[in-house]
Design a protein around this motif. Structure first.
Motif, PDB file in Angstrom:
ATOM      1  N   ALA A   1       0.684  23.797 -17.574  1.00  0.00           N
ATOM      2  CA  ALA A   1       1.246  22.457 -17.628  1.00  0.00           C
ATOM      3  C   ALA A   1       1.685  21.998 -16.231  1.00  0.00           C
ATOM      4  N   LEU A   2       2.278  22.932 -15.466  1.00  0.00           N
ATOM      5  CA  LEU A   2       2.711  22.553 -14.111  1.00  0.00           C
ATOM      6  C   LEU A   2       1.522  22.286 -13.200  1.00  0.00           C
ATOM      7  N   MET A   3       0.429  23.012 -13.413  1.00  0.00           N
ATOM      8  CA  MET A   3      -0.765  22.771 -12.616  1.00  0.00           C
ATOM      9  C   MET A   3      -1.297  21.351 -12.873  1.00  0.00           C
ATOM     10  N   VAL A   4      -1.332  20.961 -14.118  1.00  0.00           N
ATOM     11  CA  VAL A   4      -1.784  19.611 -14.470  1.00  0.00           C
ATOM     12  C   VAL A   4      -0.820  18.573 -13.901  1.00  0.00           C
ATOM     13  N   GLU A   5       0.466  18.849 -14.015  1.00  0.00           N
ATOM     14  CA  GLU A   5       1.474  17.945 -13.452  1.00  0.00           C
ATOM     15  C   GLU A   5       1.293  17.813 -11.942  1.00  0.00           C
ATOM     16  N   ASP A   6       0.970  18.915 -11.278  1.00  0.00           N
ATOM     17  CA  ASP A   6       0.742  18.889  -9.832  1.00  0.00           C
ATOM     18  C   ASP A   6      -0.494  18.062  -9.487  1.00  0.00           C
ATOM     19  N   GLN A   7      -1.526  18.168 -10.304  1.00  0.00           N
ATOM     20  CA  GLN A   7      -2.730  17.370 -10.089  1.00  0.00           C
ATOM     21  C   GLN A   7      -2.413  15.875 -10.212  1.00  0.00           C
ATOM     22  N   HIS A   8      -1.613  15.528 -11.202  1.00  0.00           N
ATOM     23  CA  HIS A   8      -1.225  14.125 -11.389  1.00  0.00           C
ATOM     24  C   HIS A   8      -0.361  13.643 -10.223  1.00  0.00           C
ATOM     25  N   ALA A   9       0.531  14.510  -9.757  1.00  0.00           N
ATOM     26  CA  ALA A   9       1.384  14.143  -8.619  1.00  0.00           C
ATOM     27  C   ALA A   9       0.539  13.877  -7.384  1.00  0.00           C
ATOM     28  N   TYR A  10      -0.456  14.725  -7.153  1.00  0.00           N
ATOM     29  CA  TYR A  10      -1.344  14.527  -6.008  1.00  0.00           C
ATOM     30  C   TYR A  10      -2.112  13.207  -6.130  1.00  0.00           C
ATOM     31  N   LEU A  11      -2.650  12.941  -7.314  1.00  0.00           N
ATOM     32  CA  LEU A  11      -3.400  11.698  -7.516  1.00  0.00           C
ATOM     33  C   LEU A  11      -2.510  10.471  -7.326  1.00  0.00           C
ATOM     34  N   SER A  12      -1.265  10.548  -7.800  1.00  0.00           N
ATOM     35  CA  SER A  12      -0.328   9.434  -7.636  1.00  0.00           C
ATOM     36  C   SER A  12       0.015   9.217  -6.169  1.00  0.00           C
ATOM     37  N   LEU A  13       0.238  10.312  -5.454  1.00  0.00           N
ATOM     38  CA  LEU A  13       0.550  10.195  -4.028  1.00  0.00           C
ATOM     39  C   LEU A  13      -0.635   9.631  -3.263  1.00  0.00           C
ATOM     40  N   SER A  14      -1.809  10.113  -3.571  1.00  0.00           N
ATOM     41  CA  SER A  14      -3.019   9.619  -2.917  1.00  0.00           C
ATOM     42  C   SER A  14      -3.206   8.119  -3.170  1.00  0.00           C
ATOM     43  N   ALA A  15      -2.994   7.700  -4.404  1.00  0.00           N
ATOM     44  CA  ALA A  15      -3.132   6.276  -4.745  1.00  0.00           C
ATOM     45  C   ALA A  15      -2.071   5.439  -4.037  1.00  0.00           C
ATOM     46  N   ALA A  16      -0.842   5.935  -3.979  1.00  0.00           N
ATOM     47  CA  ALA A  16       0.231   5.187  -3.313  1.00  0.00           C
ATOM     48  C   ALA A  16      -0.035   5.061  -1.807  1.00  0.00           C
ATOM     49  N   GLN A  17      -0.591   6.109  -1.210  1.00  0.00           N
ATOM     50  CA  GLN A  17      -0.896   6.068   0.221  1.00  0.00           C
ATOM     51  C   GLN A  17      -2.010   5.070   0.530  1.00  0.00           C
ATOM     52  N   LYS A  18      -2.857   4.789  -0.435  1.00  0.00           N
ATOM     53  CA  LYS A  18      -3.970   3.860  -0.235  1.00  0.00           C
ATOM     54  C   LYS A  18      -3.577   2.399  -0.423  1.00  0.00           C
ATOM     55  N   LEU A  19      -2.359   2.162  -0.949  1.00  0.00           N
ATOM     56  CA  LEU A  19      -1.906   0.784  -1.112  1.00  0.00           C
ATOM     57  C   LEU A  19      -1.777   0.126   0.257  1.00  0.00           C
ATOM     58  N   GLU A  20      -2.053  -1.151   0.302  1.00  0.00           N
ATOM     59  CA  GLU A  20      -1.927  -1.909   1.554  1.00  0.00           C
ATOM     60  C   GLU A  20      -0.475  -1.904   2.018  1.00  0.00           C
ATOM     61  N   GLU A  21      -0.281  -1.870   3.316  1.00  0.00           N
ATOM     62  CA  GLU A  21       1.068  -1.910   3.899  1.00  0.00           C
ATOM     63  C   GLU A  21       1.835  -3.150   3.424  1.00  0.00           C
ATOM     64  N   SER A  22       1.117  -4.223   3.183  1.00  0.00           N
ATOM     65  CA  SER A  22       1.748  -5.476   2.771  1.00  0.00           C
ATOM     66  C   SER A  22       2.109  -5.509   1.281  1.00  0.00           C
ATOM     67  N   ASP A  23       1.644  -4.548   0.518  1.00  0.00           N
ATOM     68  CA  ASP A  23       1.913  -4.498  -0.919  1.00  0.00           C
ATOM     69  C   ASP A  23       3.404  -4.214  -1.138  1.00  0.00           C
ATOM     70  N   ALA A  24       4.076  -5.104  -1.845  1.00  0.00           N
ATOM     71  CA  ALA A  24       5.515  -4.978  -2.072  1.00  0.00           C
ATOM     72  C   ALA A  24       5.866  -3.725  -2.877  1.00  0.00           C
ATOM     73  N   ASP A  25       4.951  -3.240  -3.689  1.00  0.00           N
ATOM     74  CA  ASP A  25       5.204  -2.053  -4.511  1.00  0.00           C
ATOM     75  C   ASP A  25       4.987  -0.741  -3.757  1.00  0.00           C
ATOM     76  N   ARG A  26       4.398  -0.834  -2.558  1.00  0.00           N
ATOM     77  CA  ARG A  26       4.033   0.391  -1.829  1.00  0.00           C
ATOM     78  C   ARG A  26       5.222   1.312  -1.554  1.00  0.00           C
ATOM     79  N   PRO A  27       6.339   0.827  -1.002  1.00  0.00           N
ATOM     80  CA  PRO A  27       7.439   1.758  -0.693  1.00  0.00           C
ATOM     81  C   PRO A  27       7.966   2.505  -1.925  1.00  0.00           C
ATOM     82  N   ALA A  28       8.159   1.798  -3.016  1.00  0.00           N
ATOM     83  CA  ALA A  28       8.677   2.450  -4.226  1.00  0.00           C
ATOM     84  C   ALA A  28       7.649   3.410  -4.816  1.00  0.00           C
TER      85      ALA A  28
END
Length: 131
Positions: A1-28
């Motif tokens: 379960a933690l391995m799957v959770e880690d995979q999701h965390a990585y995907l979320s971080l990767s997606a957040a890093q790809k957000l445009e700098e101007s995107d208001a939701d990026r920092p959060a």
């Protein structure tokens, strides 16, 4: 379960890093994803440390013919402690210096405790195997 959770965390971080700098939701989004990308591998290390602790206590009660399995379990738990810590540390550059120091200290303490435990349990199991 933690391995799957880690995979999701990585995907979320990767997606957040790809957000445009101007995107208001990026920092959060980035902050939340970074917390998950650190906390999940911390949990993996903590659970693995607990496995080593349990192995030390159960080894004397174990079936002699299954002690090699327990030894393998300990080796894998130690590898999981280290792996979790590696995955925490890769994300530390993106957090504040105060929190970074605290997380680094936790990683060092977890690794030190795991080393102590594995240095106790592996020789114990080997001794029990030879009896």
């Amino acid at each position: 379960a933690l391995m799957v959770e880690d995979q999701h965390a990585y995907l979320s971080l990767s997606a957040a890093q790809k957000l445009e700098e101007s995107d208001a939701d990026r920092p959060a989004s980035l902050a939340a994803a970074l917390v998950a990308a650190i906390r999940t591998p911390e949990s993996i290390s903590a659970v693995s440390l607990r496995i080593l602790d349990i192995a030390l206590r159960v080894a004397p009660m174990g079936n002699k013919w299954l002690l090699s399995d327990l030894l393998v379990c300990c080796e894998l738990a130690m590898a999981s402690v280290r792996s979790g810590i590696h995955n925490v540390r890769v994300n530390l550059a993106d957090i504040g210096p105060g929190e970074r120091v605290m997380v680094e200290r936790e990683c060092d303490e977890t690794l030190a405790r795991a080393v102590v435990l594995v240095r106790q349990v592996v020789p114990l199991i080997q001794k029990l195997q030879s009896e």
